[in-house]
Design an enzyme around this catalytic site. Structure first.
Site, PDB file in Angstrom:
ATOM      1  N   ILE A  43       0.817  -1.206   0.000  1.00 16.49           N
ATOM      2  CA  ILE A  43       0.000   0.000   0.000  1.00 16.49           C
ATOM      3  C   ILE A  43       0.855   1.261   0.000  1.00 16.49           C
ATOM      4  O   ILE A  43       0.400   2.349  -0.378  1.00 16.49           O
ATOM      5  CB  ILE A  43      -0.941  -0.002   1.226  1.00 16.49           C
ATOM      6  CG1 ILE A  43      -2.119   0.960   1.011  1.00 16.49           C
ATOM      7  CG2 ILE A  43      -0.173   0.313   2.510  1.00 16.49           C
ATOM      8  CD1 ILE A  43      -3.239   0.789   2.027  1.00 16.49           C
ATOM      9  N   LYS A  44       2.132   1.122   0.377  1.00 16.35           N
ATOM     10  CA  LYS A  44       3.018   2.280   0.457  1.00 16.35           C
ATOM     11  C   LYS A  44       3.321   2.885  -0.914  1.00 16.35           C
ATOM     12  O   LYS A  44       3.797   4.029  -0.985  1.00 16.35           O
ATOM     13  CB  LYS A  44       4.322   1.891   1.156  1.00 16.35           C
ATOM     14  CG  LYS A  44       4.151   1.430   2.596  1.00 16.35           C
ATOM     15  CD  LYS A  44       3.705   2.548   3.512  1.00 16.35           C
ATOM     16  CE  LYS A  44       3.739   2.110   4.980  1.00 16.35           C
ATOM     17  NZ  LYS A  44       3.389   3.192   5.897  1.00 16.35           N
ATOM     18  N   ASP A  45       3.043   2.152  -1.987  1.00 13.09           N
ATOM     19  CA  ASP A  45       3.229   2.736  -3.325  1.00 13.09           C
ATOM     20  C   ASP A  45       2.399   4.002  -3.480  1.00 13.09           C
ATOM     21  O   ASP A  45       2.821   4.965  -4.126  1.00 13.09           O
ATOM     22  CB  ASP A  45       2.802   1.737  -4.407  1.00 13.09           C
ATOM     23  CG  ASP A  45       3.743   0.559  -4.532  1.00 13.09           C
ATOM     24  OD1 ASP A  45       4.766   0.528  -3.826  1.00 13.09           O
ATOM     25  OD2 ASP A  45       3.453  -0.341  -5.342  1.00 13.09           O
ATOM     26  N   ALA A  48       4.052   6.894  -1.452  1.00 15.75           N
ATOM     27  CA  ALA A  48       5.383   7.198  -1.974  1.00 15.75           C
ATOM     28  C   ALA A  48       5.284   8.073  -3.219  1.00 15.75           C
ATOM     29  O   ALA A  48       5.978   9.091  -3.349  1.00 15.75           O
ATOM     30  CB  ALA A  48       6.131   5.908  -2.286  1.00 15.75           C
TER      31      ALA A  48
END
Length: 453
Positions: A43-45, A48
């Site tokens: 989910i950090k995409d 970021a």
């Protein structure tokens, strides 16, 4: 034609998947927002990319610049993908508790990774926070993104994760359950959902050893709450600025063990090969099941993919060493050693000296004596000691002259409690064949250690 111009255009719009087996005894409909479908497998995409876009817009990073971030791995992966497409360099600081797989993946996409100690204060110059800040000061045209205090983090979820969940549930979501780390996912998603329906309950899942839960309940930053924990990707030893505690209704803590065991269950029972936080998320929900009603619709955030943890929670030896798996059988003891090494054996034609040399080399006390697959007897350190003490010249004798009784052979699935009855004063070990037909040995010390876990 439906063609993406680059990998960044594939971020978001991840599936919502119903859980069926693990949650069968829970009231309501339990759904998982499975964000390992993002290109960086987490989910950090989302955040970021958003942080990079905001930094570009604000002129904080310029062409050819260097992205600097402290990360447990997933944010770094998202930033690295953005860097590849946009032409930036990356330097990431991380902690020594993070899985090797995460570090190797970051290096694979061109990032430099600096490993820092976990058990230091955030303001310690050795911490991964402090090292990132120092690098940003020293390296020209670099920018420390600081996902913890960078509000573009939660903005990404306000703009994407929240709207997707609202649309996918047709506005019927009643509960959001999410592990709490930087605060971006839980806060940003909750902000959007609460704007649509303020009655939606938001439950943040924390780990024991993190101070977030006590801060939520009391408003006090209590460092006495902080102690080392194994769970990855959530929990904090400070309160990031991304938090807006007013949109969170409850904090629930789970143990390292329960989160790890539940993650493995998700893989085996639901076919969802997820990371540590997904297991902890579901474990937290299970602990809160009495608060659910039959008509509730619960969405749980599954942050990342299990490939990040194959050397940890999906590794039997790692789990057994930490007491996270119940040791129940001969097979469990063998698996707890890691790779199944070939059994050390002796032939009857070898000498007592040969046996002593092998015992010293491998630091073992019991060796079966075999001819091919036939078990003829055994040799033990204690038995040899008595014989050598009474007759020093016996060290040249062949083993067939000094054989002790053969070790009993048990089924590979024999319970640990049963193994303890097979081992006695005269017989210090038990043999068994694995699924491939290879022999393994378990000694009294193996059984004592297993029963003590």
């Amino acid at each position: 034609m439906d063609i993406k111009n680059n990998i960044l255009e594939t971020i978001g719009n991840t599936p919502l998947i119903r859980l069926n087996k693990i949650t069968k005894d829970l009231p309501g409909t339990i759904l998982a927002k499975v964000d390992y479908f993002n290109p960086g497998n987490s989910i950090k995409d989302r955040m970021a990319l958003k942080m990079v876009e905001v930094a570009e817009k604000e002129g904080k990073i310029k062409p050819g610049g260097t992205i600097i971030e402290c990360t447990s791995g997933n944010t770094g992966m998202g930033l690295a993908l953005a860097a590849v497409v946009k032409g930036y360099k990356c330097i990431f600081t991380t902690t020594d508790k993070q899985s090797k797989e995460k570090m190797d993946i970051l290096k694979a996409v061109g990032a430099e990774v600096i490993v820092c100690p976990t058990n230091v204060e955030p303001d310690d110059p050795r911490s991964y926070y402090s090292v990132a800040q120092r690098l940003a000061r020293e390296i020209p045209n670099s920018y420390h993104f600081n996902q913890y205090d960078n509000l573009a983090n939660r903005l990404a979820h306000y703009e994407t994760t929240g709207p997707e969940i609202w649309r996918q549930t047709d506005g019927k979501i009643t509960h959001l359950v999410c592990t709490a780390g930087t605060g971006g996912t839980v806060t940003g998603t909750a902000q959007f959902l609460k704007e649509q329906n303020p009655d939606i309950q938001v439950w943040a899942i924390d780990v024991y050893g993190s101070l977030l839960t006590k801060f939520f309940r009391t408003g006090v930053v209590d460092m006495n709450e902080v102690h080392p924990y194994i769970s990855e990707g959530f929990g904090e030893d400070f309160v990031p600025k991304n938090y807006d505690m007013s949109v969170i209704d409850h904090f629930e803590q789970v143990t390292d063990k329960d989160g790890a065991v539940m993650a493995r269950r998700l893989a085996k029972e639901e076919g969802l090969f997820c990371g540590y936080s997904a297991g902890s998320c579901i474990q937290g929900l299970v602990q809160l099941k009495d608060r659910l009603k039959p008509d509730d619709m619960v969405v749980c955030i599954f942050h990342d993919h299990g490939s990040r943890y194959v050397g940890k929670i999906y590794n039997d030896q790692w789990m057994l060493e930490r007491g996270f798996l119940d040791v129940k059988s001969f097979r469990d003891i063998v698996n707890g050693r890691g790779s199944r090494q070939k059994l050390i054996t002796l032939s009857p034609e070898q000498t007592v000296s040969d046996a002593v040399a092998l015992m010293r080399k491998y630091d073992i006390e019991h060796i079966p004596v075999m001819r091919g697959e036939e078990i003829l007897g055994s040799i033990s350190e204690g038995g040899l000691f008595q014989k050598v003490f009474s007759d020093p010249d016996i060290k040249h004798a062949k083993l067939e002259k000094v054989l002790e009784p053969a070790f009993p052979v048990a089924d590979f699935m024999t319970p640990v409690e049963k193994l303890s009855t097979l081992i006695n004063k005269e017989n210090g070990a038990v043999l068994s064949k694995d699924e491939a037909g290879n022999y393994h040995i378990v000694t009294k010390y193996d059984v004592i250690q297993a029963m003590g876990k």
